[in-house]
Design a protein around this motif. Structure first.
Motif, PDB file in Angstrom:
ATOM      1  N   ILE A 212       0.838  -1.206   0.000  1.00 40.74           N
ATOM      2  CA  ILE A 212       0.000   0.000   0.000  1.00 40.74           C
ATOM      3  C   ILE A 212       0.871   1.254   0.000  1.00 40.74           C
ATOM      4  O   ILE A 212       0.500   2.281  -0.578  1.00 40.74           O
ATOM      5  N   LEU A 213       2.061   1.167   0.602  1.00 44.28           N
ATOM      6  CA  LEU A 213       2.988   2.301   0.551  1.00 44.28           C
ATOM      7  C   LEU A 213       3.476   2.528  -0.877  1.00 44.28           C
ATOM      8  O   LEU A 213       3.853   3.633  -1.238  1.00 44.28           O
ATOM      9  N   ASN A 214       3.443   1.462  -1.673  1.00 44.74           N
ATOM     10  CA  ASN A 214       3.808   1.559  -3.097  1.00 44.74           C
ATOM     11  C   ASN A 214       2.580   1.742  -3.985  1.00 44.74           C
ATOM     12  O   ASN A 214       2.649   1.560  -5.199  1.00 44.74           O
ATOM     13  N   GLU A 215       1.455   2.092  -3.360  1.00 41.27           N
ATOM     14  CA  GLU A 215       0.191   2.390  -4.053  1.00 41.27           C
ATOM     15  C   GLU A 215      -0.338   1.196  -4.851  1.00 41.27           C
ATOM     16  O   GLU A 215      -0.916   1.347  -5.922  1.00 41.27           O
ATOM     17  N   ASN A 216      -0.141   0.001  -4.301  1.00 40.00           N
ATOM     18  CA  ASN A 216      -0.779  -1.194  -4.840  1.00 40.00           C
ATOM     19  C   ASN A 216      -1.983  -1.494  -3.956  1.00 40.00           C
ATOM     20  O   ASN A 216      -1.841  -1.925  -2.808  1.00 40.00           O
ATOM     21  N   PHE A 217      -3.180  -1.243  -4.484  1.00 40.25           N
ATOM     22  CA  PHE A 217      -4.398  -1.345  -3.695  1.00 40.25           C
ATOM     23  C   PHE A 217      -5.235  -2.576  -4.054  1.00 40.25           C
ATOM     24  O   PHE A 217      -6.447  -2.590  -3.877  1.00 40.25           O
ATOM     25  N   ASP A 218      -4.575  -3.617  -4.535  1.00 44.32           N
ATOM     26  CA  ASP A 218      -5.301  -4.804  -4.993  1.00 44.32           C
ATOM     27  C   ASP A 218      -5.770  -5.700  -3.848  1.00 44.32           C
ATOM     28  O   ASP A 218      -6.661  -6.527  -4.041  1.00 44.32           O
ATOM     29  N   HIS A 219      -5.156  -5.547  -2.666  1.00 48.90           N
ATOM     30  CA  HIS A 219      -5.493  -6.456  -1.553  1.00 48.90           C
ATOM     31  C   HIS A 219      -5.694  -5.636  -0.279  1.00 48.90           C
ATOM     32  O   HIS A 219      -4.973  -5.808   0.712  1.00 48.90           O
ATOM     33  N   LEU A 220      -6.690  -4.777  -0.286  1.00 51.78           N
ATOM     34  CA  LEU A 220      -6.893  -3.881   0.855  1.00 51.78           C
ATOM     35  C   LEU A 220      -7.289  -4.632   2.119  1.00 51.78           C
ATOM     36  O   LEU A 220      -6.976  -4.181   3.231  1.00 51.78           O
ATOM     37  N   ASP A 221      -7.974  -5.764   1.990  1.00 49.96           N
ATOM     38  CA  ASP A 221      -8.326  -6.543   3.177  1.00 49.96           C
ATOM     39  C   ASP A 221      -7.066  -7.080   3.857  1.00 49.96           C
ATOM     40  O   ASP A 221      -6.986  -7.139   5.096  1.00 49.96           O
ATOM     41  N   LYS A 222      -6.054  -7.444   3.062  1.00 47.91           N
ATOM     42  CA  LYS A 222      -4.822  -7.973   3.630  1.00 47.91           C
ATOM     43  C   LYS A 222      -3.965  -6.869   4.264  1.00 47.91           C
ATOM     44  O   LYS A 222      -3.057  -7.163   5.055  1.00 47.91           O
ATOM     45  N   VAL A 223      -4.234  -5.622   3.903  1.00 47.62           N
ATOM     46  CA  VAL A 223      -3.578  -4.502   4.591  1.00 47.62           C
ATOM     47  C   VAL A 223      -4.011  -4.492   6.058  1.00 47.62           C
ATOM     48  O   VAL A 223      -3.196  -4.300   6.973  1.00 47.62           O
ATOM     49  N   ASP A 224      -5.296  -4.715   6.302  1.00 51.60           N
ATOM     50  CA  ASP A 224      -5.801  -4.777   7.675  1.00 51.60           C
ATOM     51  C   ASP A 224      -5.188  -5.937   8.449  1.00 51.60           C
ATOM     52  O   ASP A 224      -4.909  -5.816   9.653  1.00 51.60           O
ATOM     53  N   ILE A 225      -4.978  -7.074   7.779  1.00 50.10           N
ATOM     54  CA  ILE A 225      -4.382  -8.232   8.442  1.00 50.10           C
ATOM     55  C   ILE A 225      -2.941  -7.934   8.851  1.00 50.10           C
ATOM     56  O   ILE A 225      -2.506  -8.236   9.969  1.00 50.10           O
ATOM     57  N   PHE A 226      -2.182  -7.310   7.954  1.00 53.35           N
ATOM     58  CA  PHE A 226      -0.801  -6.918   8.275  1.00 53.35           C
ATOM     59  C   PHE A 226      -0.789  -5.967   9.472  1.00 53.35           C
ATOM     60  O   PHE A 226      -0.005  -6.127  10.406  1.00 53.35           O
ATOM     61  N   ALA A 227      -1.653  -4.968   9.441  1.00 53.67           N
ATOM     62  CA  ALA A 227      -1.680  -3.966  10.511  1.00 53.67           C
ATOM     63  C   ALA A 227      -2.059  -4.591  11.849  1.00 53.67           C
ATOM     64  O   ALA A 227      -1.524  -4.208  12.900  1.00 53.67           O
ATOM     65  N   LEU A 228      -2.969  -5.558  11.822  1.00 55.03           N
ATOM     66  CA  LEU A 228      -3.351  -6.238  13.065  1.00 55.03           C
ATOM     67  C   LEU A 228      -2.174  -7.061  13.588  1.00 55.03           C
ATOM     68  O   LEU A 228      -1.908  -7.074  14.800  1.00 55.03           O
ATOM     69  N   GLY A 229      -1.449  -7.750  12.702  1.00 52.08           N
ATOM     70  CA  GLY A 229      -0.263  -8.489  13.121  1.00 52.08           C
ATOM     71  C   GLY A 229       0.800  -7.577  13.698  1.00 52.08           C
ATOM     72  O   GLY A 229       1.422  -7.882  14.726  1.00 52.08           O
ATOM     73  N   ALA A 230       1.008  -6.402  13.060  1.00 49.48           N
ATOM     74  CA  ALA A 230       1.989  -5.437  13.562  1.00 49.48           C
ATOM     75  C   ALA A 230       1.582  -4.906  14.933  1.00 49.48           C
ATOM     76  O   ALA A 230       2.428  -4.690  15.809  1.00 49.48           O
ATOM     77  N   SER A 231       0.284  -4.713  15.131  1.00 50.25           N
ATOM     78  CA  SER A 231      -0.213  -4.236  16.426  1.00 50.25           C
ATOM     79  C   SER A 231       0.040  -5.274  17.515  1.00 50.25           C
ATOM     80  O   SER A 231       0.461  -4.938  18.631  1.00 50.25           O
ATOM     81  N   ALA A 232      -0.211  -6.564  17.198  1.00 52.36           N
ATOM     82  CA  ALA A 232       0.027  -7.626  18.165  1.00 52.36           C
ATOM     83  C   ALA A 232       1.518  -7.749  18.479  1.00 52.36           C
ATOM     84  O   ALA A 232       1.907  -7.959  19.641  1.00 52.36           O
ATOM     85  N   PHE A 233       2.363  -7.609  17.453  1.00 52.45           N
ATOM     86  CA  PHE A 233       3.812  -7.643  17.657  1.00 52.45           C
ATOM     87  C   PHE A 233       4.239  -6.541  18.623  1.00 52.45           C
ATOM     88  O   PHE A 233       5.039  -6.758  19.539  1.00 52.45           O
ATOM     89  N   GLU A 234       3.691  -5.363  18.437  1.00 56.42           N
ATOM     90  CA  GLU A 234       4.028  -4.232  19.301  1.00 56.42           C
ATOM     91  C   GLU A 234       3.576  -4.493  20.738  1.00 56.42           C
ATOM     92  O   GLU A 234       4.267  -4.150  21.702  1.00 56.42           O
ATOM     93  N   LEU A 235       2.419  -5.133  20.894  1.00 47.14           N
ATOM     94  CA  LEU A 235       1.877  -5.397  22.225  1.00 47.14           C
ATOM     95  C   LEU A 235       2.729  -6.385  23.008  1.00 47.14           C
ATOM     96  O   LEU A 235       2.950  -6.210  24.209  1.00 47.14           O
ATOM     97  N   VAL A 236       3.177  -7.444  22.350  1.00 48.26           N
ATOM     98  CA  VAL A 236       3.896  -8.497  23.091  1.00 48.26           C
ATOM     99  C   VAL A 236       5.375  -8.185  23.257  1.00 48.26           C
ATOM    100  O   VAL A 236       6.042  -8.787  24.094  1.00 48.26           O
TER     101      VAL A 236
END
Length: 328
Positions: free
Chosen positions: A238-262
């Motif tokens: 998405i930083l490279n403006e590839n918007f073909d998998h916007l649902d998977k952007v949310d999955i990445f962000a959720l994983g990054a959030s969990a990584f930050e938490l633990v």
């Protein structure tokens, strides 16, 4: 006696006049546009109040200035500011008429043009289209006042960014992941991507995790503009403006959030950590099972097609213990 009656009539007249001004201030509607997040939305923008608006445009513009009674201050007692960001401030308030506590978000930037108002309304419209869900911060009402948008929301206990110093156990992290995965499944099934999943936007109320701040929400079919969320939680595509998998952007962000938490770490917007995480190189996490670490790794895979969907994530066997204990 006559003097008292006369004074009383003047007070009534003054009250009626003020009420009339307040009524105009509050009831005159903003531009009425279709909600693009609704699957049955009309293809044509409509404004059923357009005729009435044009007839009273002079009066409306004259009463929305400083002399206009404030709906915010009339309806709510302001207690304290509980949040602030680039685009808005959030206040803890008591609603005078029902005696309940709420959070009211004020968009800071003045919205002078209809185009700006329509853009600001995207958050409200996405919330309204999604409706009620136990893992979404509740939406109650919204209005324009003195060229600012106000949004009345459910008041939560805190957000996860305020708890980052206290590392979550793996079990608690899985509980958080499962509840957020469920709300992403709910959204993605309705064709909506959040695009700003992060600790600041994950709230807790009575032990339930809730996703909030839908200011970047868009449609998965790319029919709406895409506004990327916090760079620290965004994948490469998405930083490279590839918007073909916007649902998977949310999955990445959720994983990054969990990584930050633990880990208790603070994600960066650039640098070695930023690049390493986006290349799929997650560090070993002492005290956490390989199953859990592999889950985070696949959620943050550089290839969006390799990341699990929200449906696959919710169904993962890693959450069996959470389901058995009735935590979600």
């Amino acid at each position: 006696m006559e003097k008292k009656v006369s004074n009383g009539m003047q007070q009534i007249h003054s009250y009626v006049l003020q009420s009339s001004i307040a009524l105009h201030c509050r009831v005159m509607p903003p531009p009425c546009i279709r909600n693009p997040y609704l699957s049955d939305a009309s293809e044509t923008d409509v404004d059923p109040f357009g005729n009435e608006r044009s007839k009273s445009a002079g009066l409306f513009s004259s009463v929305t200035g400083g002399d206009c009674p404030s709906q915010y201050h009339t309806d709510f007692h302001e207690i304290e500011q509980i949040g602030a960001g680039t685009f808005g401030r959030v206040w803890k308030v008591l609603k005078r008429i029902d005696g309940c506590l709420y959070a009211v978000k004020q968009i800071i930037r003045p919205l002078c043009e209809d185009r700006e108002r329509i853009t600001a309304l995207m958050e409200v419209q996405s919330l309204a289209a999604l409706g009620s869900h136990e893992n979404i911060v509740g939406y109650y009402s919204s209005w324009f006042e003195n060229e600012h948008l106000y949004i009345q929301m459910e008041l939560c206990d805190y957000n996860l960014s305020s708890q980052k110093s206290s590392l979550l156990t793996e079990y608690d992290a899985l509980t958080t992941l499962h509840q957020l995965a469920k709300v992403l499944l709910f959204m993605h099934d309705r064709g909506i991507a959040h695009l700003d999943v992060k600790l600041d936007n994950i709230y807790v109320k009575n032990g339930v995790y809730k996703l909030g701040d839908f200011g970047c929400a868009t449609l998965l079919n790319n029919s709406l503009p895409v506004q990327e969320g916090d760079t620290r939680y965004m994948p490469h595509e998405i930083l490279n403006e590839n918007f073909d998998h916007l649902d998977k952007v949310d999955i990445f962000a959720l994983g990054a959030s969990a990584f930050e938490l633990v880990t208790g770490s603070t994600l960066t917007k650039s640098g070695p950590q930023f690049l390493s995480l986006r290349e799929g190189n997650l560090p070993f996490l002492p005290g956490h099972s390989l199953h859990f670490q592999n889950l985070l790794k696949v959620m943050m895979d550089p290839d969006p097609t390799a990341r699990p969907s929200a449906k696959e994530l919710v169904a993962s066997p890693i959450f069996d213990r959470i389901r058995r204990n009735g935590k979600t």
